[in-house]
Design a protein around this motif. Sequence first.
Motif, PDB file in Angstrom:
ATOM      1  N   PRO A 162      62.100  25.780  58.348  1.00  0.00           N
ATOM      2  CA  PRO A 162      60.563  25.455  58.411  1.00  0.00           C
ATOM      3  C   PRO A 162      60.146  25.254  56.915  1.00  0.00           C
ATOM      4  N   THR A 163      59.146  24.193  56.677  1.00  0.00           N
ATOM      5  CA  THR A 163      58.707  23.843  55.468  1.00  0.00           C
ATOM      6  C   THR A 163      57.035  23.890  55.642  1.00  0.00           C
ATOM      7  N   MET A 164      56.273  24.020  54.413  1.00  0.00           N
ATOM      8  CA  MET A 164      55.067  23.987  54.349  1.00  0.00           C
ATOM      9  C   MET A 164      54.438  22.536  55.075  1.00  0.00           C
ATOM     10  N   PHE A 165      55.177  21.550  54.758  1.00  0.00           N
ATOM     11  CA  PHE A 165      54.787  20.402  55.186  1.00  0.00           C
ATOM     12  C   PHE A 165      54.835  20.295  56.866  1.00  0.00           C
ATOM     13  N   ALA A 166      55.968  20.907  57.338  1.00  0.00           N
ATOM     14  CA  ALA A 166      56.013  20.954  58.716  1.00  0.00           C
ATOM     15  C   ALA A 166      54.962  21.762  59.263  1.00  0.00           C
ATOM     16  N   ALA A 167      54.667  22.901  58.485  1.00  0.00           N
ATOM     17  CA  ALA A 167      53.550  23.804  59.194  1.00  0.00           C
ATOM     18  C   ALA A 167      52.297  23.359  59.291  1.00  0.00           C
ATOM     19  N   LYS A 168      52.045  22.474  58.252  1.00  0.00           N
ATOM     20  CA  LYS A 168      50.824  21.649  58.206  1.00  0.00           C
ATOM     21  C   LYS A 168      50.623  20.669  59.290  1.00  0.00           C
ATOM     22  N   LEU A 169      51.479  19.927  59.437  1.00  0.00           N
ATOM     23  CA  LEU A 169      51.553  18.828  60.651  1.00  0.00           C
ATOM     24  C   LEU A 169      51.547  19.597  61.806  1.00  0.00           C
ATOM     25  N   TYR A 170      52.444  20.628  62.292  1.00  0.00           N
ATOM     26  CA  TYR A 170      52.275  21.228  63.507  1.00  0.00           C
ATOM     27  C   TYR A 170      50.947  21.804  63.830  1.00  0.00           C
ATOM     28  N   LEU A 171      50.715  22.821  62.920  1.00  0.00           N
ATOM     29  CA  LEU A 171      49.420  23.737  63.132  1.00  0.00           C
ATOM     30  C   LEU A 171      48.096  22.860  62.988  1.00  0.00           C
ATOM     31  N   GLY A 172      48.300  21.861  62.293  1.00  0.00           N
ATOM     32  CA  GLY A 172      47.025  21.030  62.094  1.00  0.00           C
ATOM     33  C   GLY A 172      46.717  20.089  63.377  1.00  0.00           C
ATOM     34  N   PHE A 173      48.061  19.636  63.871  1.00  0.00           N
ATOM     35  CA  PHE A 173      47.930  18.837  65.210  1.00  0.00           C
ATOM     36  C   PHE A 173      47.287  19.808  66.049  1.00  0.00           C
ATOM     37  N   SER A 174      47.836  20.947  66.246  1.00  0.00           N
ATOM     38  CA  SER A 174      47.470  22.069  67.425  1.00  0.00           C
ATOM     39  C   SER A 174      45.957  22.503  67.270  1.00  0.00           C
ATOM     40  N   ALA A 175      45.528  22.672  66.034  1.00  0.00           N
ATOM     41  CA  ALA A 175      44.232  22.994  65.607  1.00  0.00           C
ATOM     42  C   ALA A 175      43.048  21.887  66.107  1.00  0.00           C
ATOM     43  N   PHE A 176      43.743  20.644  65.888  1.00  0.00           N
ATOM     44  CA  PHE A 176      42.818  19.468  66.313  1.00  0.00           C
ATOM     45  C   PHE A 176      42.867  19.275  67.764  1.00  0.00           C
ATOM     46  N   GLN A 177      43.813  19.641  68.458  1.00  0.00           N
ATOM     47  CA  GLN A 177      43.804  19.667  69.826  1.00  0.00           C
ATOM     48  C   GLN A 177      42.932  20.562  70.504  1.00  0.00           C
ATOM     49  N   VAL A 178      43.110  21.674  69.919  1.00  0.00           N
ATOM     50  CA  VAL A 178      42.009  23.045  70.329  1.00  0.00           C
ATOM     51  C   VAL A 178      40.505  22.332  70.044  1.00  0.00           C
ATOM     52  N   LEU A 179      40.255  21.824  68.847  1.00  0.00           N
ATOM     53  CA  LEU A 179      38.946  21.324  68.550  1.00  0.00           C
ATOM     54  C   LEU A 179      38.472  20.159  69.514  1.00  0.00           C
ATOM     55  N   THR A 180      39.359  19.108  69.849  1.00  0.00           N
ATOM     56  CA  THR A 180      38.805  18.163  70.798  1.00  0.00           C
ATOM     57  C   THR A 180      38.624  18.799  72.252  1.00  0.00           C
ATOM     58  N   ALA A 181      39.634  19.618  72.499  1.00  0.00           N
ATOM     59  CA  ALA A 181      39.561  20.119  73.818  1.00  0.00           C
ATOM     60  C   ALA A 181      38.250  20.956  73.999  1.00  0.00           C
ATOM     61  N   MET A 182      37.700  21.618  73.034  1.00  0.00           N
ATOM     62  CA  MET A 182      36.593  22.375  73.161  1.00  0.00           C
ATOM     63  C   MET A 182      35.376  21.416  73.180  1.00  0.00           C
ATOM     64  N   THR A 183      35.311  20.217  72.357  1.00  0.00           N
ATOM     65  CA  THR A 183      34.012  19.433  72.187  1.00  0.00           C
ATOM     66  C   THR A 183      33.850  18.177  73.061  1.00  0.00           C
ATOM     67  N   LEU A 184      34.824  17.552  73.330  1.00  0.00           N
ATOM     68  CA  LEU A 184      34.713  16.434  73.872  1.00  0.00           C
ATOM     69  C   LEU A 184      34.244  16.499  75.187  1.00  0.00           C
ATOM     70  N   PRO A 185      33.466  15.327  75.721  1.00  0.00           N
ATOM     71  CA  PRO A 185      33.227  15.299  77.114  1.00  0.00           C
ATOM     72  C   PRO A 185      34.296  15.055  78.256  1.00  0.00           C
ATOM     73  N   GLY A 186      33.945  15.583  79.426  1.00  0.00           N
ATOM     74  CA  GLY A 186      34.742  15.372  80.510  1.00  0.00           C
ATOM     75  C   GLY A 186      34.444  15.923  81.685  1.00  0.00           C
ATOM     76  N   ILE A 187      35.210  15.812  82.799  1.00  0.00           N
ATOM     77  CA  ILE A 187      34.825  16.408  84.223  1.00  0.00           C
ATOM     78  C   ILE A 187      35.195  17.823  84.190  1.00  0.00           C
ATOM     79  N   VAL A 188      34.102  18.543  84.875  1.00  0.00           N
ATOM     80  CA  VAL A 188      34.603  20.134  85.111  1.00  0.00           C
ATOM     81  C   VAL A 188      34.946  20.218  86.448  1.00  0.00           C
ATOM     82  N   VAL A 189      36.220  20.900  86.722  1.00  0.00           N
ATOM     83  CA  VAL A 189      36.819  21.054  87.991  1.00  0.00           C
ATOM     84  C   VAL A 189      36.821  22.450  88.322  1.00  0.00           C
ATOM     85  N   LYS A 190      37.013  22.978  89.532  1.00  0.00           N
ATOM     86  CA  LYS A 190      37.191  24.335  89.549  1.00  0.00           C
ATOM     87  C   LYS A 190      38.503  24.458  90.132  1.00  0.00           C
ATOM     88  N   GLY A 191      39.094  25.645  89.740  1.00  0.00           N
ATOM     89  CA  GLY A 191      40.330  26.081  90.158  1.00  0.00           C
ATOM     90  C   GLY A 191      40.464  26.858  91.694  1.00  0.00           C
TER      91      GLY A 191
END
Length: 561
Positions: A162-191
């Motif tokens: 593991p390298t710092m560069f790889a950690a930045k890419l992977y964790l940065g990507f994952s954090a960005f995916q959390v952010l967009t999942a929490m904020t962007l519009p979409g339809i709400v469905v029930k389980g």
Amino acid sequence: MPPSNSNNLSADGAVVDDAADVSKALRRRNTSATCGSDDSDSSDHAPPPSVASAQSSASSSPNLTPTSSVVNLTLKEAEKTTDKREKRRLSQLSQSAAFRKEVEVDARIKYEFGGPVGVTFLMAFFPALMLYMYICLLRQSGRLANPFDAALWEDGLPHVMPTMFAAKLYLGFSAFQVLTAMTLPGIVVKGLPVPSLGGRQLEYLCNGVATWYVDLAILAVVITTGVFDMADVIDNVGPIMSVAILTSFLITIVTYSVSVVKGTTHRMSGSLPYDMFMGAVLNPRIGKLDLKMWSEIRVPWKILFLISLSAAVKDHEMNAEIALEQGLPSTMDFMGLSLPIIRTSAPILFMLLAHTLYVNACMKGEECIPTTWDIFYEKWGYMLIYWNMAGVPFSYCYSTVYLSNRAAAGDPISHSAGFTAFLFVALLAAYYVWDTANSQKNRFRMQERGTYVERRTFPQLPWGTLKNPTYIVTRHGNKLLTGGWWGVARKIHYTADLVMALSWGLITGFESPIPYFYFTFFVTVLTHRVSRDMEHCKDKYGEDWDRYTKEVPYIFIPFVF
Ligand code: NDP
């Protein structure tokens, strides 16, 4: 899931304070179900000592079965709600035989994957296998070297550290995916109604398409401006994979510990490795973000796509440089526009197309996921966490990595135009069957439940939604589709998925077995899933399932198997 402040009835009839207590109560209910009488079948495991002691404490409680305790919980939920429709739904649910069956299935603990010993082995084996495969791809030209040869690891390990560069890419990507999942519009469905929540239906914000289009827009800017060199992704797959493996272990441990401390565990076996592997918590959430669904949809397929996109960009850059040296043009005129000539090889473009189709399908059909088995039943443990955060993206990418390595070594893979065209047609045809078969069944189920939402996400394929399909009515209440692809074979979507997986291998030729790992592994996964699902459906639908299998006798290929 925000904890409820109102009181609920526990398995032993005591009033408990919040969702965590309900979960604890149900845990006791589950242990009694595991070791109890009529719920367990002969293949259920014998209780470990910790389970046995929990059982004896539960058995001293008033004589409530798991079903009756959940029914009580459901009635309590009905009492609590002020929404009249919800009240009616919950009251009906508490009377429903089908729901009682779901409760029984949900309560049952059955060792799979070889029990505690088997899962401990798997937890160590999968990361080791992935490191080994990658090192063989990178350092042994795709040859399967002796895994016990120390020289292989001495040479390879520096390339997967593991390298710092790889950690930045992977964790940065994952954090960005959390952010967009929490904020962007979409339809709400029930389980589906969750037994351990007294039949409550959780809501899922399905904004995958919006997040995917935002990703694509950002990638277009990144590639055209050159602000980040996309080739860095494929050049760092080894270190990124190691970061992903470590992250998935960390998430597994943290999720398990938090669930135990908060008392939100569910269906626990009492064996630490087994519960770590299968998971402790059923519906882990940060606010409204469902982490299990997020990890299943937003992480693996997008990373897979990014790896292939990166390989395509790198291949284009290398070939464009050679073309420039040879004095070939870098642009062409098209309807008065000067467009850059894409110089990526056909096999790498094939992988990019294959991964784009897959990720796009997951995003466009995301509203069908909340009612699937993984979300409804499986807990968020190592199995799902590892597989989604590390396993899928970094083991399904071998074809791309192999093609890219060969191109970088100046020995690119190429095929005849006929063979290449055949594979493109096979991929697209299999994709069509896979997409429409999944869509037919999921939409049929959604129409049946009254949760169907018409979507225009690209591409909506012909025959994706059946009009007036044939079906079998079951005593359970659910209908079993016998029209469309579901009248041709019971798992034709698995066959189509396998054809796509095979095409990912075939496009790399026959010199290395590693690109065929995905196909081989997938055959095992889907075979396991088929037998598990058949067992589940037989259990759920009984004789009606037999009727269905008589009407649709073939599983994978009509008239063959
Ligand atoms: P299915 O889509 O086959 O779902 C099985 C469930 O569908 C059954 O439990 C039953 O649930 C319902 N069902 C079965 N037959 C019928 C019928 N005739 N009519 C109506 N409902 C029926 O399985 P999966 O969820 O495993 O797979 C979904 C897709 O995901 C597949 O295409 C698969 O290839 C893909 N996949 C890909 C993976 C990968 O790593 N690439 C891994 C796993 C899956 P109920 O009756 O309770 O509604």
